[in-house]
Design a protein around this motif. Sequence first.
Motif, PDB file in Angstrom:
ATOM      1  N   TYR A  92       0.821  -1.225   0.000  1.00  0.00           N
ATOM      2  CA  TYR A  92       0.000   0.000   0.000  1.00  0.00           C
ATOM      3  C   TYR A  92       0.849   1.266   0.000  1.00  0.00           C
ATOM      4  O   TYR A  92       0.369   2.332  -0.361  1.00  0.00           O
ATOM      5  N   GLU A  93       2.105   1.132   0.442  1.00  0.00           N
ATOM      6  CA  GLU A  93       2.989   2.304   0.478  1.00  0.00           C
ATOM      7  C   GLU A  93       3.663   2.581  -0.862  1.00  0.00           C
ATOM      8  O   GLU A  93       4.279   3.629  -1.028  1.00  0.00           O
ATOM      9  N   THR A  94       3.572   1.643  -1.792  1.00  0.00           N
ATOM     10  CA  THR A  94       4.259   1.867  -3.073  1.00  0.00           C
ATOM     11  C   THR A  94       3.496   2.867  -3.930  1.00  0.00           C
ATOM     12  O   THR A  94       2.266   2.950  -3.872  1.00  0.00           O
ATOM     13  N   GLU A  95       4.246   3.594  -4.720  1.00  0.00           N
ATOM     14  CA  GLU A  95       3.653   4.544  -5.653  1.00  0.00           C
ATOM     15  C   GLU A  95       2.784   3.787  -6.669  1.00  0.00           C
ATOM     16  O   GLU A  95       1.727   4.255  -7.071  1.00  0.00           O
ATOM     17  N   ALA A  96       3.262   2.585  -7.040  1.00  0.00           N
ATOM     18  CA  ALA A  96       2.523   1.779  -8.027  1.00  0.00           C
ATOM     19  C   ALA A  96       1.117   1.464  -7.522  1.00  0.00           C
ATOM     20  O   ALA A  96       0.136   1.540  -8.279  1.00  0.00           O
ATOM     21  N   TRP A  97       1.005   1.106  -6.246  1.00  0.00           N
ATOM     22  CA  TRP A  97      -0.321   0.817  -5.681  1.00  0.00           C
ATOM     23  C   TRP A  97      -1.171   2.092  -5.627  1.00  0.00           C
ATOM     24  O   TRP A  97      -2.335   2.107  -6.035  1.00  0.00           O
ATOM     25  N   LYS A  98      -0.565   3.159  -5.110  1.00  0.00           N
ATOM     26  CA  LYS A  98      -1.330   4.400  -4.943  1.00  0.00           C
ATOM     27  C   LYS A  98      -1.892   4.898  -6.274  1.00  0.00           C
ATOM     28  O   LYS A  98      -2.995   5.416  -6.331  1.00  0.00           O
ATOM     29  N   GLN A  99      -1.086   4.741  -7.329  1.00  0.00           N
ATOM     30  CA  GLN A  99      -1.494   5.260  -8.641  1.00  0.00           C
ATOM     31  C   GLN A  99      -2.448   4.322  -9.387  1.00  0.00           C
ATOM     32  O   GLN A  99      -3.122   4.749 -10.312  1.00  0.00           O
ATOM     33  N   ALA A 100      -2.429   3.045  -9.023  1.00  0.00           N
ATOM     34  CA  ALA A 100      -3.146   2.053  -9.844  1.00  0.00           C
ATOM     35  C   ALA A 100      -4.657   2.216  -9.747  1.00  0.00           C
ATOM     36  O   ALA A 100      -5.215   2.305  -8.658  1.00  0.00           O
ATOM     37  N   ARG A 101      -5.304   2.250 -10.891  1.00  0.00           N
ATOM     38  CA  ARG A 101      -6.766   2.269 -10.914  1.00  0.00           C
ATOM     39  C   ARG A 101      -7.291   0.855 -11.108  1.00  0.00           C
ATOM     40  O   ARG A 101      -8.320   0.476 -10.594  1.00  0.00           O
ATOM     41  N   THR A 102      -6.562   0.052 -11.870  1.00  0.00           N
ATOM     42  CA  THR A 102      -6.936  -1.355 -12.065  1.00  0.00           C
ATOM     43  C   THR A 102      -5.749  -2.230 -11.684  1.00  0.00           C
ATOM     44  O   THR A 102      -4.638  -1.996 -12.162  1.00  0.00           O
ATOM     45  N   ILE A 103      -5.989  -3.210 -10.827  1.00  0.00           N
ATOM     46  CA  ILE A 103      -4.911  -4.137 -10.481  1.00  0.00           C
ATOM     47  C   ILE A 103      -5.276  -5.554 -10.937  1.00  0.00           C
ATOM     48  O   ILE A 103      -6.442  -5.951 -10.910  1.00  0.00           O
ATOM     49  N   GLY A 104      -4.253  -6.304 -11.334  1.00  0.00           N
ATOM     50  CA  GLY A 104      -4.407  -7.725 -11.635  1.00  0.00           C
ATOM     51  C   GLY A 104      -3.809  -8.500 -10.479  1.00  0.00           C
ATOM     52  O   GLY A 104      -2.708  -8.165 -10.022  1.00  0.00           O
ATOM     53  N   ILE A 105      -4.525  -9.492  -9.971  1.00  0.00           N
ATOM     54  CA  ILE A 105      -4.059 -10.198  -8.774  1.00  0.00           C
ATOM     55  C   ILE A 105      -4.670 -11.599  -8.754  1.00  0.00           C
ATOM     56  O   ILE A 105      -5.765 -11.808  -9.290  1.00  0.00           O
ATOM     57  N   LYS A 120     -10.546   0.811  -6.426  1.00  0.00           N
ATOM     58  CA  LYS A 120      -9.794   0.247  -7.541  1.00  0.00           C
ATOM     59  C   LYS A 120     -10.582  -0.887  -8.185  1.00  0.00           C
ATOM     60  O   LYS A 120     -11.366  -1.565  -7.518  1.00  0.00           O
ATOM     61  N   ARG A 121     -10.324  -1.109  -9.449  1.00  0.00           N
ATOM     62  CA  ARG A 121     -10.909  -2.260 -10.135  1.00  0.00           C
ATOM     63  C   ARG A 121      -9.972  -3.449  -9.943  1.00  0.00           C
ATOM     64  O   ARG A 121      -8.751  -3.322 -10.064  1.00  0.00           O
ATOM     65  N   VAL A 122     -10.550  -4.594  -9.629  1.00  0.00           N
ATOM     66  CA  VAL A 122      -9.767  -5.803  -9.352  1.00  0.00           C
ATOM     67  C   VAL A 122     -10.018  -6.829 -10.457  1.00  0.00           C
ATOM     68  O   VAL A 122     -11.161  -7.213 -10.705  1.00  0.00           O
ATOM     69  N   ALA A 123      -8.938  -7.258 -11.111  1.00  0.00           N
ATOM     70  CA  ALA A 123      -9.056  -8.254 -12.171  1.00  0.00           C
ATOM     71  C   ALA A 123      -8.264  -9.502 -11.799  1.00  0.00           C
ATOM     72  O   ALA A 123      -7.131  -9.399 -11.326  1.00  0.00           O
ATOM     73  N   VAL A 124      -8.875 -10.663 -11.972  1.00  0.00           N
ATOM     74  CA  VAL A 124      -8.221 -11.923 -11.590  1.00  0.00           C
ATOM     75  C   VAL A 124      -8.149 -12.864 -12.797  1.00  0.00           C
ATOM     76  O   VAL A 124      -8.975 -12.782 -13.713  1.00  0.00           O
ATOM     77  N   PRO A 125      -7.132 -13.747 -12.810  1.00  0.00           N
ATOM     78  CA  PRO A 125      -6.905 -14.551 -14.009  1.00  0.00           C
ATOM     79  C   PRO A 125      -7.832 -15.746 -14.157  1.00  0.00           C
ATOM     80  O   PRO A 125      -8.205 -16.393 -13.179  1.00  0.00           O
ATOM     81  N   LYS A 126      -8.189 -15.988 -15.403  1.00  0.00           N
ATOM     82  CA  LYS A 126      -8.907 -17.200 -15.800  1.00  0.00           C
ATOM     83  C   LYS A 126      -7.967 -17.924 -16.761  1.00  0.00           C
ATOM     84  O   LYS A 126      -7.538 -17.355 -17.765  1.00  0.00           O
TER      85      LYS A 126
END
Length: 183
Positions: free
Chosen positions: A36-49, A71-77
């Motif tokens: 949560y402290e990373t700039e990447a997390w703070k800036q991300a609008r959509t994350i893949g996890i 944030k939008r959360v996208a998960v793999p199929k």
Amino acid sequence: MMNEKKRMREEIAARLAALSKEARDAGSRRIAAKLYETEAWKQARTIGITISIDQEVDTYEIIRTAWKEGKRVAVPKCDRRTRTMTFRSIRDLSQLEIVYMNLREPIPSVTEAVDPAELDLLIVPGVAFTKTGGRLGYGGGYYDRFLAEYQGITAALAFSAQLMPAVPTEPHDQSVDLVLTEQ
Ligand SMILES: Nc1nc2c(c(=O)[nH]1)N(C=O)[C@@H](CNc1ccc(C(=O)N[C@@H](CCC(=O)O)C(=O)O)cc1)CN2
Ligand SMILES: Nc1ncnc2c1ncn2[C@@H]1O[C@H](COP(=O)(O)OP(=O)(O)OP(=O)(O)O)[C@@H](O)[C@H]1O
């Protein structure tokens, strides 16, 4: 090479099995806090996890936090025939189903595909990592294939027990930008 990879996967599995549930939970919380402290997390609008299983760093709490932050959360199929993955966005956990090997995946009929170009931050699973982003996966090749095309930021969440001075690599192996551990 395959034997080297296999041996390292077994070694890390044994190390993780030796961690208590308490140690894993505490580690997961610290790793999430670092993310949560990373700039990447703070800036991300959509994350893949991924949806964590067994001995992996917990991702459920991270997914809930992402939703809370809008944030939008996208998960793999996974497509086992082509060994490729598609990311689909989920709004709640009821949009998941167990397909195989205990892995939870998005239910296609109730979720929408997300273009890889829309993933601002991709959390990449794996078995072993080096501090500088070297990665050994589970052997499916799914992430190596996906990352070969993916242009966004990548981060791995790992217990320090998963860190190795080096990991066996082949030309197709892809590294990650950032490895976050509890230490
Ligand atoms: N939580 C989580 N989800 C994840 C991953 C992960 O590492 N963790 N993945 C990370 O990549 C993908 C799934 N990885 C997979 C890797 C292998 C096989 C698989 O089917 N392998 C063999 C059988 C396994 C074996 O050898 O025992 C097969 O094809 O039959 C399936 C999915 C996407 N979701
Ligand atoms: N970009 C690619 N194109 C074609 N085949 C690939 C590619 N990347 C990986 N593979 C194949 O996938 C298989 C698994 O590779 P490897 O053992 O390196 O996976 P891994 O890094 O552990 O898996 P993952 O990336 O799913 O976590 C290998 O047979 C490899 O040749």
